[in-house]
Design an enzyme around this catalytic site. Structure first.
Site, mmCIF file in Angstrom:
data_model
loop_
_atom_site.group_PDB
_atom_site.id
_atom_site.type_symbol
_atom_site.label_atom_id
_atom_site.label_comp_id
_atom_site.label_asym_id
_atom_site.label_seq_id
_atom_site.Cartn_x
_atom_site.Cartn_y
_atom_site.Cartn_z
ATOM 1 N N LYS A 54 0.834 -1.206 0.000
ATOM 2 C CA LYS A 54 0.000 0.000 0.000
ATOM 3 C C LYS A 54 0.871 1.260 0.000
ATOM 4 C CE LYS A 54 -3.836 -2.358 2.231
ATOM 5 N NZ LYS A 54 -4.522 -2.736 3.462
ATOM 6 N N GLN A 98 -4.320 -1.234 9.620
ATOM 7 C CA GLN A 98 -4.253 -2.576 9.034
ATOM 8 C C GLN A 98 -4.806 -3.621 10.012
ATOM 9 O OE1 GLN A 98 -3.193 -3.288 5.811
ATOM 10 N NE2 GLN A 98 -4.001 -5.326 6.267
ATOM 11 N N ASP A 121 -11.171 3.179 4.311
ATOM 12 C CA ASP A 121 -11.596 1.775 4.223
ATOM 13 C C ASP A 121 -13.117 1.667 4.096
ATOM 14 O OD1 ASP A 121 -9.631 -0.149 4.059
ATOM 15 O OD2 ASP A 121 -9.187 -0.108 6.210
#
Ligand code: NDP
Length: 294
Positions: A54, A98, A121
């Protein structure tokens, strides 16, 4: 019948090139790049790989992405304090923590602390609610990336019967809602679904997101169906394997995603897109293109 391979790796590279130009334009307009804080807690090897990928993608397109790595035994207070700091930081437009978090840390407490306008997200209840209502908002990266993959390959969704295998908050449920918002007729299946094969054999579009290696074989698929494989597991040989038995399904499908190189790279490209959208939202710039949810 010839089968189209929906190549997410190739498309994601195209998207990253487009995003690089978008970011350069935003820097010209606003004097700063979009910023994404990818927070890694602990040293889970799979999480380390995801985070590295990422951050590397951010670097490629010019998104500011500071490394934020915390010890596995970080306290809840310290982690929530960090989220508060990032919420206030004007150089940060997106925050991603994460998952999974180390045992003992309450995932929901952490995710729900993120300012919804920085929730790239799309997991915060405010954004989930907006998606359900049909407002243009930040939506989860994996299902949103799948829509982009279908759209860019000219696969129409409206009026199609879509069957989603899995009902998680990260993939299955938002996938079903997003397909519904694009006028598909949607069936959601899960571990208690009776006669699963009967459901999938009626589908024009199958999205497999169960984490069950190669479970979806030719017996599950109607000839001509579009097959999207979200699953990622490790085979005995250490190689990545999806939920779809690719060799037996390929000859039946009109289009199919490979694993690896299908849905996975689209997830990262969509994370970057969400960061750019969050930047535009916070800087008062129009969101391009708007995402339609009905
Ligand atoms: P979860 O474990 O949270 O959810 C799995 C879902 O599959 C559940 O709803 C479960 O049903 C359902 N399920 C399990 N077994 C069966 C079965 N035999 N028949 C029907 N349904 C079943 O997983 P995630 O949604 O987080 O992830 C799913 C897969 O996608 C994993 O392999 C994951 O690694 C991968 N993934 C890939 C991403 C990518 O970018 N490519 C991103 C995110 C995930 P129930 O609710 O009844 O338990």
């Amino acid at each position: 019948m010839s089968t189209v391979v929906l190549n997410g790796r190739e498309l994601s590279q195209t998207l990253l090139e487009e995003q690089k130009e978008q970011v350069a334009e935003l820097v010209r307009k606003k004097g700063r790049p979009p910023g994404l804080a990818v927070v890694l807690v602990g040293q889970d090897p799979a999480s380390e790989t995801y985070v590295r990928n990422k951050r590397a993608a951010c670097k490629k397109v010019g998104i500011h992405a500071p490394d934020i790595n915390l010890d596995p035994d970080v306290s809840r207070e310290k982690l929530l304090g960090l989220i508060d700091d990032l919420n206030r930081d004007p150089a940060i437009d997106g925050i991603l923590v994460q998952l999974p978090l180390p045992a003992g840390l309450d995932k929901d407490a952490v995710l729900f602390r993120i300012d919804p306008s920085k929730d790239v997200d799309g997991f915060h209840p405010v954004n989930v609610g907006k998606m359900v209502i049909g407002l243009d908002t930040l939506t989860p990266c994996t299902p949103t990336g799948i829509l982009t993959l279908l759209d860019r390959n000219g696969v129409s969704i409206s009026g199609k019967h879509a069957v989603v295998l899995g009902r998680s908050l990260i993939v299955g449920k938002p996938m079903a809602l997003l397909l519904l918002s694009r006028d598909a007729t949607v069936t959601v299946c899960h571990s208690r679904t009776a006669r699963l094969q009967e459901e999938t054999r009626r589908a024009d579009i199958v999205v497999a997101a169960m984490g069950k290696p190669r479970m979806v074989n030719a017996d599950y698929i109607k000839p001509g169906a579009v097959v999207i494989d979200v699953g990622i597991s490790r085979g005995e040989d250490g190689k990545l394997v999806g939920d779809v038995d690719y060799p037996s399904v390929f000859p039946l499908a009109s289009a199919i995603t490979p694993v690896p190189g299908g849905v996975g790279p689209m997830t990262i490209a969509t994370l970057l897109d969400n960061t750019i959208r969050a930047f535009c939202f916070r800087e008062g710039l129009p969101l391009q293109p708007p995402r339609k949810h009905t």
